[in-house]
Each structure stands twice: as C-alpha cells, then as structure tokens.
Design an enzyme around this catalytic site. Sequence first.
Site, PDB file in Angstrom:
ATOM      1  N   GLU A 129       0.870  -1.160   0.000  1.00  0.00           N
ATOM      2  CA  GLU A 129       0.000   0.000   0.000  1.00  0.00           C
ATOM      3  C   GLU A 129       0.917   1.222   0.000  1.00  0.00           C
ATOM      4  OE1 GLU A 129      -2.719   0.183   3.314  1.00  0.00           O
ATOM      5  OE2 GLU A 129      -3.492   2.125   2.670  1.00  0.00           O
ATOM      6  N   ARG A 170       5.042 -12.553   9.904  1.00  0.00           N
ATOM      7  CA  ARG A 170       5.633 -11.209   9.745  1.00  0.00           C
ATOM      8  C   ARG A 170       7.015 -11.205  10.346  1.00  0.00           C
ATOM      9  NH1 ARG A 170       1.883  -7.150   8.866  1.00  0.00           N
ATOM     10  NH2 ARG A 170       3.297  -5.417   9.160  1.00  0.00           N
ATOM     11  N   LYS A 193       4.432   0.898   9.256  1.00  0.00           N
ATOM     12  CA  LYS A 193       4.534   2.160   8.524  1.00  0.00           C
ATOM     13  C   LYS A 193       3.906   3.303   9.308  1.00  0.00           C
ATOM     14  CE  LYS A 193       3.083   0.175   4.749  1.00  0.00           C
ATOM     15  NZ  LYS A 193       2.536  -0.104   3.415  1.00  0.00           N
TER      16      LYS A 193
HETATM   17  P1  ATP Z   1       2.557  -1.934   7.833  1.00  0.00           P
HETATM   18  O1  ATP Z   1       1.802  -2.377   9.037  1.00  0.00           O
HETATM   19  O2  ATP Z   1       3.992  -1.675   8.091  1.00  0.00           O
HETATM   20  O3  ATP Z   1       1.877  -0.817   7.100  1.00  0.00           O
HETATM   21  P2  ATP Z   1       1.394  -3.628   5.893  1.00  0.00           P
HETATM   22  O4  ATP Z   1       1.304  -5.113   5.953  1.00  0.00           O
HETATM   23  O5  ATP Z   1       0.159  -2.845   6.096  1.00  0.00           O
HETATM   24  O6  ATP Z   1       2.551  -3.197   6.863  1.00  0.00           O
HETATM   25  P3  ATP Z   1       1.576  -3.420   3.057  1.00  0.00           P
HETATM   26  O7  ATP Z   1       2.071  -2.288   2.241  1.00  0.00           O
HETATM   27  O8  ATP Z   1       0.128  -3.709   3.022  1.00  0.00           O
HETATM   28  O9  ATP Z   1       2.059  -3.161   4.543  1.00  0.00           O
HETATM   29  O10 ATP Z   1       2.426  -4.729   2.758  1.00  0.00           O
HETATM   30  C1  ATP Z   1       2.825  -5.209   1.513  1.00  0.00           C
HETATM   31  C2  ATP Z   1       3.246  -6.637   1.690  1.00  0.00           C
HETATM   32  O11 ATP Z   1       4.335  -6.740   2.593  1.00  0.00           O
HETATM   33  C3  ATP Z   1       2.101  -7.450   2.276  1.00  0.00           C
HETATM   34  O12 ATP Z   1       2.015  -8.672   1.588  1.00  0.00           O
HETATM   35  C4  ATP Z   1       2.515  -7.642   3.709  1.00  0.00           C
HETATM   36  O13 ATP Z   1       1.973  -8.805   4.241  1.00  0.00           O
HETATM   37  C5  ATP Z   1       4.048  -7.653   3.622  1.00  0.00           C
HETATM   38  N1  ATP Z   1       4.633  -7.220   4.885  1.00  0.00           N
HETATM   39  C6  ATP Z   1       4.420  -6.067   5.544  1.00  0.00           C
HETATM   40  N2  ATP Z   1       5.088  -6.034   6.707  1.00  0.00           N
HETATM   41  C7  ATP Z   1       5.757  -7.205   6.797  1.00  0.00           C
HETATM   42  C8  ATP Z   1       6.638  -7.783   7.765  1.00  0.00           C
HETATM   43  N3  ATP Z   1       6.958  -7.151   8.893  1.00  0.00           N
HETATM   44  N4  ATP Z   1       7.142  -9.008   7.511  1.00  0.00           N
HETATM   45  C9  ATP Z   1       6.840  -9.658   6.374  1.00  0.00           C
HETATM   46  N5  ATP Z   1       6.032  -9.168   5.426  1.00  0.00           N
HETATM   47  C10 ATP Z   1       5.480  -7.960   5.618  1.00  0.00           C
HETATM   48 MG    MG Z   2      -1.405  -1.877   5.507  1.00  0.00          MG
END
Ligand code: ATP
Ligand code: MG
Length: 582
Positions: free
Chosen positions: A51, A275, A285
């Site tokens: 995102e 994760r 983020k």
């Molecule tokens: P955040 O909480 O940091 O915003 P998010 O999962 O909302 O993380 P996205 O941009 O939606 O962030 O993530 C893109 C991809 O990266 C998704 O498939 C997500 O599952 C993966 N991802 C995000 N954070 C992690 C992490 N700490 N470890 C492994 N994969 C991750």
């Molecule tokens: Mg997200």
Amino acid sequence: MHPSNPSTDAGVRNLHAAAPPVPSNFIREIVLEDLKTNKYGGRVQTRFPPEPNGYLHIGHAKSICLNFGLAAEFGGKTNLRFDDTNPSKEETEYVESIQDNVKWLGFNWDRLFYASDYFDQLYEWAAQLIKAGKAYVDDLAADEIRTYRGTLTEPGKDSPYRNRSIEENLELFARMRAGDFPDGSRVLRAKIDMASPNLNLRDPVMYRILHAEHHRTGNKWCIYPMYDYAHGQSDSLEQVTHSICTLEFEDHRPLYNWFIQQLGIFPSQQIEFDRLNLTYTLLSKRKLLQLVEEGHVRGWDDPRMPTISGIRRRGYTPEAIRNFCGAIGVSKTNGSIELAMLEHFVREDLNKRAPRVMAVLRPLKVVIDNYPPGQVEEMEAVNNPEDPAAGTRKVPFSRELYIEQDDFREDPPRQYYRLSPGREVRLRYGYFVTCTNVVKNDNGEVVEVHCTYDPQTRGGNSPPDGRKVKSTIHWVSSAHAINAEVRIYDNLFTKEDPNQVEDGKDFISNLNPQSLELLAGAKLEPSLANAAVEGRYQFERLGYFCVDPDSAKAKLVFNRTVALKDTWAKVEKKIEKKTEKR
Ligand code: ATP
Ligand code: MG
C-alpha cells in the site's frame, strides 16, 4: 600525488546478482505440489502488493525476497501492484520510493499494476453480486454495523436493510457511485452469514463512500473498495497463482475464496507466513510515519530507520539483506529475530567486499621525534585481505600523525596493550614506535604524545632482532589527513520490544536519546578524497562506514554501518565483572 586505487574510490558497488537461493519451506512445498498436480498449468505467478502509504521497511524486504525468489526459482514472474484503495493516505512520493527500493534490492518486476486500475471491473463485479442476491446496500452507521456484527461468542444480527430488493440495491449502489450520499451514510455489504463463527464472513463491507481525491483516479470515484474485496479479485485478474501474505490475513482466507467462487473467476490461492519482527525495531509504517512527522528522526531515510531507504543510507547492502531474508526463512507462527542477526549478515557481506582504509575518529596527535622533518614515505597498504584482487594502495607516513584517543593510556590498566609511556607498538603498515613522553594542557589532559621510531621496522615488520609487540594501531598522517564528520548510530529504541510501554505512555517513550553521536573532527587517509556517495569501507579496527549524501567536497560525511566486534570492550567488561565479584 597519492595514486589511489579505483576500487577504493568507489567503495563497494551493488552487485545486482540473481535472485537469492530460497531454502526449503512450507510455501515452496505448496508450489512444488501445485506444479506436480499441474494445478495452474505449470505456472508460478506471484505479486508484491504494497500500500503506498509509507516507505518500505525490512519486513517488506522479507515479503519481496519471498515473492520474487519463489517465482524466479520456478521460472515464474512477479508483479508489483500498488494496493491503492485508500485515497486519503496515499501519495505519489511513496509510489516512487517503493519502486526504487524494490529495484535496489535487486529485483525486477514483470508488470506494474495499481489496484485502482481495476476499479471499473470491481464495480461491475459488485453489481453482478447484487444481481445474484449476494450483496446489498446497508444504511446502518459504522458503529451500528459493529454492534450488529456480534462477537466471537455471540452470533450477529441481520441488518434491517439486508433484504432489500435487487432493484433497490442496484439503484442505491449506482447512486452511491454517482455521489448522491455523504461519506459514511451507506455501504455495500456481501450477503454471506451473520452467524458464521468467522467474523470476517458476517456480511463484510465491500464498498464505502469516501469523497476523496485519489492520486491516480482523481475525482472519478467517491466509493472505494475495501481491502478484502479488492485484493483477491486483483490477484485473480493478474492470474496470480500463489498470493502470499502475512499471518493476520489467515482468517480472511475464506472470504478471499468466497468472492472468487461467487464470481467464478481465476482461482488464485492465498498462503500466509509470519511477519518479520526485529528486536529494538518497529516495523509498522504508521509508527514509522509518526517518527518522521514528529521529527524524532531526520526523515524516512534516516540511517537509524528500519526502512529500506534508511538501511541503504546506513550502508547495508542488498546482498546482505537478501542473505538475511533467506536465512530467517518462513513459518506459521510469529516470533522475533535478533537485530544482531541482521547485523551479522551485513558484516559478513561487507567483510568480503569493503575496501579497508585507515581513519581516526577521535584524534590524538603523535609526534615522532627522531623522524626527519619534512620527510614523507608512501607506505604500501593492502586494500582487502579477503580479496587479493583488490590490490594495494599507498598511504603517506610522516613525522606528525593522528591516532585514536582510545589507543593511548597514560596509566594503562591491566591487559591494555596499546600505546602508553615506555610501551612499543606497531603502527599498521608504518613502523614500530615507542612512547617517550606526553604534553598536557592546563586541565592535565594529554594533547600530544611523543614517540621514537625504529627505522628497521619499515612497513610494520619485525626488526632483525625479532622483537615483538603486542598491539597494532591505525593512524593517519596529519599533514595529509582529510577532515570528515562521522555519525555513529545506536539502536533507535532502548527496549527489545519497543511496543512494551508503561501505562499512559506510547512507544515514543522508548526512544533511545543516544541513538546518534556526531564526531565532527575525524581524520581520514587521503585515498578517501574521491570517495563517492554510498561508497562503503571498512575503517580498520573500527567498523564499516558508508559515505552519506550530506557529504560535500570540503567535508565528507560518513555513517557507521555496523561496528566490528569490539574485542577490547569485551575484555574490559570481563574485568569489570571480575572486580565486581571480589
Ligand atoms: P505496515 O503495518 O507496516 O503498514 P502492511 O502489511 O500494512 O505493513 P503493506 O504495504 O500492506 O504493509 O504490505 C505489503 C506486503 O508486505 C504485504 O504482503 C505484507 O503482508 C508484507 N509485509 C508487511 N510487513 C511485513 C513484515 N513485517 N514481515 C513480512 N512481510 C510484511
Ligand atoms: Mg497496511
């Protein structure tokens, strides 16, 4: 004057190597099984779906390595897809940084998509579900929807609007799109099962009204699809075979499958993994944005940040990050990885590739009284003992030098073998020198150390009498030294789990006030004069350092990437412990 080796000038270059090896894991087993049963006609298609609401962090690197690594191993492809269904939080700056970061990590996506590319198709499919009696417009307010949903122990209640006619639903949905209603006044919901033990199946919201400008579609839309409705359908449109995501989406998988089944579209499958969590680090983020916005760090690319941009600026290599991601593997339970493990992989990679140089961070002047004034000798120094091809360079030696303040003690403790009055040490690639006396300032601090040298030890070699010294220290010729600022970093948080806070406080209270130390008066050997931004070096005996973009011709700025293992600090600690026991 001082011929410098080109490999030293540039520091370590990025090797855009092939995808990293993917060790065996349960995701790989699923792919192998699907290939065996020919489930997807022998195809492997993955996607990385960030995102664009912030910068990528090291957790995303894990997901990137998995997605790209798996596809590459099986001759498949990986798309980059921006999951841009939340118009109010998304920005073009993030879209650009994400593309940069993925490329820098060494990966090339096949096709680039935006979930917003699919808004028309998603709208049509929603209308199709309404026509099939599988979706309805609900006028309940958000908090009412929540109450009606029930709990883990209580079933939900049907909304009074659940049984609207198909015609009324179609008309209301069209009017939602046309902008007839204010934000939050209505939603489109899937009609599944208000008593399902899985709360995600209790008539989840598919669309919400949001009069917000979108970074790509502008004001075309005032209704936006929810993640659960958009994600699986986007995967399906791209014919993604293995849609891997983090464990918190495990309970969403039945819904992911439900939409695909109802619509009868390409059967992408969702697979969840753990994760990445790192000690002393926050990987969210939203929280990283707070650190940036409140000015606790200098920006998204502050070298203390766990963002890809931050660790890049810090001097981490893409190879080290990929090797780390390969080594941690994947599992079905969330845990936490030691930050020290990531640092280990950084050290291991830089050890192989970083040119060695001499730099003095906290200078102390040394005068060699019996060395001819005005004489300069070019000493031959090895660029990288781990890599004979890196060759040698010349380092000027003269009568006045700088050494580290730490490498001299007027009153040396036991087991301290570096320079002290009467003690002989080796100056690396230079000569054996013996301390004869010191000059102090009015406060009694040593400001200058006087030595004599033994001309028979040129290059730092033992003299004919076979005399040995216990310590070798680094130095820089004072007349030839380049000035630099060096930034030393420590963990950004003091707690292993920065989310662990006292009542009424938040993670900000766990920030380490000493996470940045500025050393403005460092002295570097002259071969670094042409060091390029992002050039990575080992400062002998000190650690790995990387040229910061803040550097100017007149003043280089270096970031400490990671320290070498500090053996003296360990000895000192042991001694301290022993003394405490007594
Ligand atoms: P955040 O909480 O940091 O915003 P998010 O999962 O909302 O993380 P996205 O941009 O939606 O962030 O993530 C893109 C991809 O990266 C998704 O498939 C997500 O599952 C993966 N991802 C995000 N954070 C992690 C992490 N700490 N470890 C492994 N994969 C991750
Ligand atoms: Mg997200």
